[in-house]
Design an enzyme around this catalytic site. Structure first.
Site, PDB file in Angstrom:
ATOM      1  N   HIS A 149      -1.175 -12.761  -0.607  1.00 53.66           N
ATOM      2  CA  HIS A 149      -2.963 -13.331  -0.216  1.00 53.66           C
ATOM      3  C   HIS A 149      -2.210 -14.882   0.351  1.00 53.66           C
ATOM      4  O   HIS A 149      -3.184 -15.551   0.569  1.00 53.66           O
ATOM      5  CB  HIS A 149      -3.859 -13.147  -1.101  1.00 53.66           C
ATOM      6  CG  HIS A 149      -4.387 -12.236  -0.856  1.00 53.66           C
ATOM      7  ND1 HIS A 149      -5.396 -11.555  -2.667  1.00 53.66           N
ATOM      8  CD2 HIS A 149      -3.927 -11.032  -0.854  1.00 53.66           C
ATOM      9  CE1 HIS A 149      -5.424  -9.863  -2.178  1.00 53.66           C
ATOM     10  NE2 HIS A 149      -4.717  -9.498  -1.570  1.00 53.66           N
ATOM     11  N   VAL A 154       1.132   4.292  -3.718  1.00 48.70           N
ATOM     12  CA  VAL A 154       0.176   5.111  -3.683  1.00 48.70           C
ATOM     13  C   VAL A 154       2.300   6.210  -3.654  1.00 48.70           C
ATOM     14  O   VAL A 154       2.067   5.991  -2.003  1.00 48.70           O
ATOM     15  CB  VAL A 154      -0.273   5.011  -2.711  1.00 48.70           C
ATOM     16  CG1 VAL A 154      -1.175   6.594  -2.225  1.00 48.70           C
ATOM     17  CG2 VAL A 154      -1.487   3.744  -2.137  1.00 48.70           C
ATOM     18  N   HIS A 162       0.674  -0.980   0.003  1.00 43.39           N
ATOM     19  CA  HIS A 162      -0.147   0.017  -0.138  1.00 43.39           C
ATOM     20  C   HIS A 162       0.890   1.332  -0.234  1.00 43.39           C
ATOM     21  O   HIS A 162       0.595   2.068  -0.485  1.00 43.39           O
ATOM     22  CB  HIS A 162      -0.677  -0.055   1.132  1.00 43.39           C
ATOM     23  CG  HIS A 162      -2.465  -0.896   1.092  1.00 43.39           C
ATOM     24  ND1 HIS A 162      -3.267  -0.850   1.653  1.00 43.39           N
ATOM     25  CD2 HIS A 162      -2.711  -2.090   0.094  1.00 43.39           C
ATOM     26  CE1 HIS A 162      -4.267  -2.053   1.210  1.00 43.39           C
ATOM     27  NE2 HIS A 162      -3.514  -2.437  -0.032  1.00 43.39           N
ATOM     28  N   PRO A 218      -6.021  -1.368  -4.865  1.00 48.27           N
ATOM     29  CA  PRO A 218      -6.992  -2.057  -5.202  1.00 48.27           C
ATOM     30  C   PRO A 218      -8.351  -2.910  -4.799  1.00 48.27           C
ATOM     31  O   PRO A 218      -8.227  -2.478  -3.628  1.00 48.27           O
ATOM     32  CB  PRO A 218      -6.096  -3.022  -6.227  1.00 48.27           C
ATOM     33  CG  PRO A 218      -5.281  -3.141  -5.489  1.00 48.27           C
ATOM     34  CD  PRO A 218      -4.351  -1.712  -4.882  1.00 48.27           C
ATOM     35  N   ASP A 270       3.495 -19.207   0.246  1.00 48.82           N
ATOM     36  CA  ASP A 270       3.680 -20.309  -0.389  1.00 48.82           C
ATOM     37  C   ASP A 270       2.792 -19.639  -1.234  1.00 48.82           C
ATOM     38  O   ASP A 270       2.126 -19.066  -1.616  1.00 48.82           O
ATOM     39  CB  ASP A 270       3.609 -21.556  -0.236  1.00 48.82           C
ATOM     40  CG  ASP A 270       2.634 -21.815   0.923  1.00 48.82           C
ATOM     41  OD1 ASP A 270       1.484 -20.850   0.899  1.00 48.82           O
ATOM     42  OD2 ASP A 270       2.485 -23.125   1.779  1.00 48.82           O
TER      43      ASP A 270
HETATM   44  C1  HEM Z   1      -4.984  -7.584  -7.146  1.00 48.22           C
HETATM   45  C2  HEM Z   1      -5.543  -6.345  -6.138  1.00 48.22           C
HETATM   46  C3  HEM Z   1      -5.516  -6.878  -4.294  1.00 48.22           C
HETATM   47  C4  HEM Z   1      -6.957  -6.405  -3.776  1.00 48.22           C
HETATM   48  C5  HEM Z   1      -7.685  -6.843  -4.274  1.00 48.22           C
HETATM   49  C6  HEM Z   1      -6.341  -7.144  -2.778  1.00 48.22           C
HETATM   50  C7  HEM Z   1      -7.364  -6.435  -1.491  1.00 48.22           C
HETATM   51  C8  HEM Z   1      -7.493  -6.952  -0.065  1.00 48.22           C
HETATM   52  C9  HEM Z   1      -8.372  -7.074   0.974  1.00 48.22           C
HETATM   53  C10 HEM Z   1      -9.481  -6.135   0.475  1.00 48.22           C
HETATM   54  C11 HEM Z   1      -7.171  -7.527   1.691  1.00 48.22           C
HETATM   55  C12 HEM Z   1      -8.227  -7.674   2.934  1.00 48.22           C
HETATM   56  C13 HEM Z   1      -8.347  -6.804   4.131  1.00 48.22           C
HETATM   57  C14 HEM Z   1      -8.723  -6.384   5.932  1.00 48.22           C
HETATM   58  O1  HEM Z   1      -9.688  -7.847   5.628  1.00 48.22           O
HETATM   59  O2  HEM Z   1      -8.564  -6.370   6.975  1.00 48.22           O
HETATM   60  C15 HEM Z   1      -5.977  -8.133   1.785  1.00 48.22           C
HETATM   61  C16 HEM Z   1      -5.401  -8.487   2.636  1.00 48.22           C
HETATM   62  C17 HEM Z   1      -4.094  -8.858   2.072  1.00 48.22           C
HETATM   63  N1  HEM Z   1      -3.632  -8.529   1.236  1.00 48.22           N
HETATM   64 FE1  HEM Z   1      -4.319  -7.930  -0.814  1.00 48.22          FE
HETATM   65  N2  HEM Z   1      -5.495  -6.846  -2.607  1.00 48.22           N
HETATM   66  C18 HEM Z   1      -4.831  -6.874  -3.174  1.00 48.22           C
HETATM   67  C19 HEM Z   1      -3.076  -7.258  -3.498  1.00 48.22           C
HETATM   68  C20 HEM Z   1      -1.928  -7.805  -3.168  1.00 48.22           C
HETATM   69  C21 HEM Z   1      -0.932  -7.802  -3.481  1.00 48.22           C
HETATM   70  C22 HEM Z   1      -0.271  -7.363  -4.679  1.00 48.22           C
HETATM   71  C23 HEM Z   1      -0.509  -7.790  -1.943  1.00 48.22           C
HETATM   72  C24 HEM Z   1       0.735  -8.213  -1.458  1.00 48.22           C
HETATM   73  C25 HEM Z   1       1.947  -8.243  -2.330  1.00 48.22           C
HETATM   74  C26 HEM Z   1      -0.710  -8.357  -1.091  1.00 48.22           C
HETATM   75  C27 HEM Z   1      -1.410  -8.293   0.408  1.00 48.22           C
HETATM   76  C28 HEM Z   1      -2.029  -8.650   1.148  1.00 48.22           C
HETATM   77  C29 HEM Z   1      -2.125  -9.245   2.570  1.00 48.22           C
HETATM   78  C30 HEM Z   1      -0.539  -9.284   3.031  1.00 48.22           C
HETATM   79  C31 HEM Z   1      -3.418  -9.147   3.417  1.00 48.22           C
HETATM   80  C32 HEM Z   1      -3.545  -9.981   4.687  1.00 48.22           C
HETATM   81  C33 HEM Z   1      -3.370  -8.617   5.446  1.00 48.22           C
HETATM   82  C34 HEM Z   1      -3.524  -9.013   7.160  1.00 48.22           C
HETATM   83  O3  HEM Z   1      -3.776 -10.094   7.720  1.00 48.22           O
HETATM   84  O4  HEM Z   1      -3.422  -8.116   7.902  1.00 48.22           O
HETATM   85  N3  HEM Z   1      -2.247  -7.836  -1.767  1.00 48.22           N
HETATM   86  N4  HEM Z   1      -6.598  -7.738   0.528  1.00 48.22           N
END
Ligand code: HEM
Length: 323
Positions: free
Chosen positions: A193, A69, A65, A162, A251
């Protein structure tokens, strides 16, 4: 001739790697000014992770994030925008970011040893890399010398990050705007994810009322739909592991889940119905080696996105306060 040419190349490469180019990121940036930098970061990340594995996804998401940005400049760490907008960390997509206390702990240790030397942006990039490695993911060597921004981008966070409710075309555009291909988007999203959680409001329509049909998403595995419904409390505000069956390991398992219709967010699952992204999911599901190699490359690129170097930006004393 071949051997001579190779010798010249090696000498040139050695000489140029020893010259610190002002304003460029450099692996040895802190060798003289703060030698214990990386040891302090990894030791602190390890001690936080021992107590709470959720620190790792927190750092990885914060890095993403931040980079997307206004470039990787520590802007989500700031507690004020310096203007009339709220700070970037209060923009909706950033409300569930966490890990600020860990960054502050590292910063305070480093300020005690090498005051005014290490930027919050370098701390975030390094802590996220270490969190990935300590969660079973790969290690790679980072370049350092990022400087901290003075601004926080509330509007940018609303516009450029996103959303799980966007379709693949919109997400491809957001990643393309940051210089990432469709395959890089897939490898980053699947790696990201493969740890951490998602809160039910981001996906509850998928098991209950998809697109207003009063039916589950047809792309959602029916067994998984039952599991998700049972995991979300009656108000649907709980958090569920992103990567069912491999929640804390970074993984390629998430790609296998997507193939089975067990992706958490609609946006992730849609990547498997779209010809522009499907083949990359199959590729990474089939080979963890390919996944790790490409994930490292894409993470290196993200860690260098729009960085401030040289005389730009500053080195903050407290990561939450611009100076
Ligand atoms: C492709 C577009 C992406 C979308 C639409 C997206 C959306 C989201 C959303 C909605 C969450 C849940 C947040 C919550 O409920 O608190 C999430 C969690 C997460 N995202 Fe993404 N994400 C994207 C790409 C990425 C990328 C590129 C990364 C890192 C390389 C990433 C890393 C993470 C991580 C590590 C979590 C878990 C956060 C936590 O447990 O605190 N995401 N994402």
């Amino acid at each position: 001739m071949g051997a001579k040419f190779l010798l010249v190349l090696v000498v040139v490469a050695t000489v140029s790697s020893n010259c610190r180019v002002k304003g460029a990121l450099d692996r040895g940036f802190y060798d003289d000014s703060c030698p214990p930098f990386e040891v302090i970061v990894s030791g602190t990340v390890q001690s936080f992770l021992d107590r709470d594995p959720s620190v790792a996804p927190g750092l990885l998401r914060m890095l993403f994030h931040d980079a997307f940005v206004g470039g990787l400049d520590g802007s989500p760490l700031l507690n004020s925008s310096g203007g009339s907008d709220p700070p970037e960390r209060l923009a909706t997509p950033n409300l569930s970011l966490h890990g600020f206390d860990l960054i502050d702990a590292i910063k305070s240790k480093l300020e005690g040893i090498c005051p005014g030397i290490v930027s919050c942006a370098d701390i975030l990039a390094t802590a996220a890399r270490d969190a990935i490695t300590l969660s079973g993911g790969p290690f790679w060597r980072l370049k350092f010398g990022r400087r901290d921004g003075r601004r926080s981008f509330f509007q940018g966070a609303l516009k450029d990050l996103p959303s799980p409710f966007e379709n693949t075309t919109a997400l491809l555009k957001k990643f393309r705007n940051r210089g990432f291909s469709a395959e890089e988007m897939v490898v980053l999203q699947g790696g990201g994810h493969s740890i951490g959680v998602g809160h039910c409001p981001f996906f509850r329509d998928r098991y209950s009322n998809f697109s207003g049909t009063a039916q589950p998403d047809p792309a959602l595995n029916p067994t998984h739909a039952i599991f998700l419904k049972a995991s979300c409390d009656p108000n649907g505000n709980a958090a569920v592991a992103n990567d069912h069956g491999s929640a804390h390991l970074l993984d390629n398992h998430y790609f296998l889940n997507i193939q089975k219709g067990k992706g958490l967010f609609n946006s992730d699952q849609e990547f498997y119905s779209d010809s522009r992204t499907r083949k990359s999911i199959d590729k990474y599901a089939a080979s963890s080696e390919k996944f790790y190699l490409d994930f490292i490359k894409a993470m290196e690129k993200m860690s260098e996105l729009g960085v401030l170097t040289g005389s730009h930006g500053s080195i903050r004393t407290h990561c939450a306060i611009a100076k």
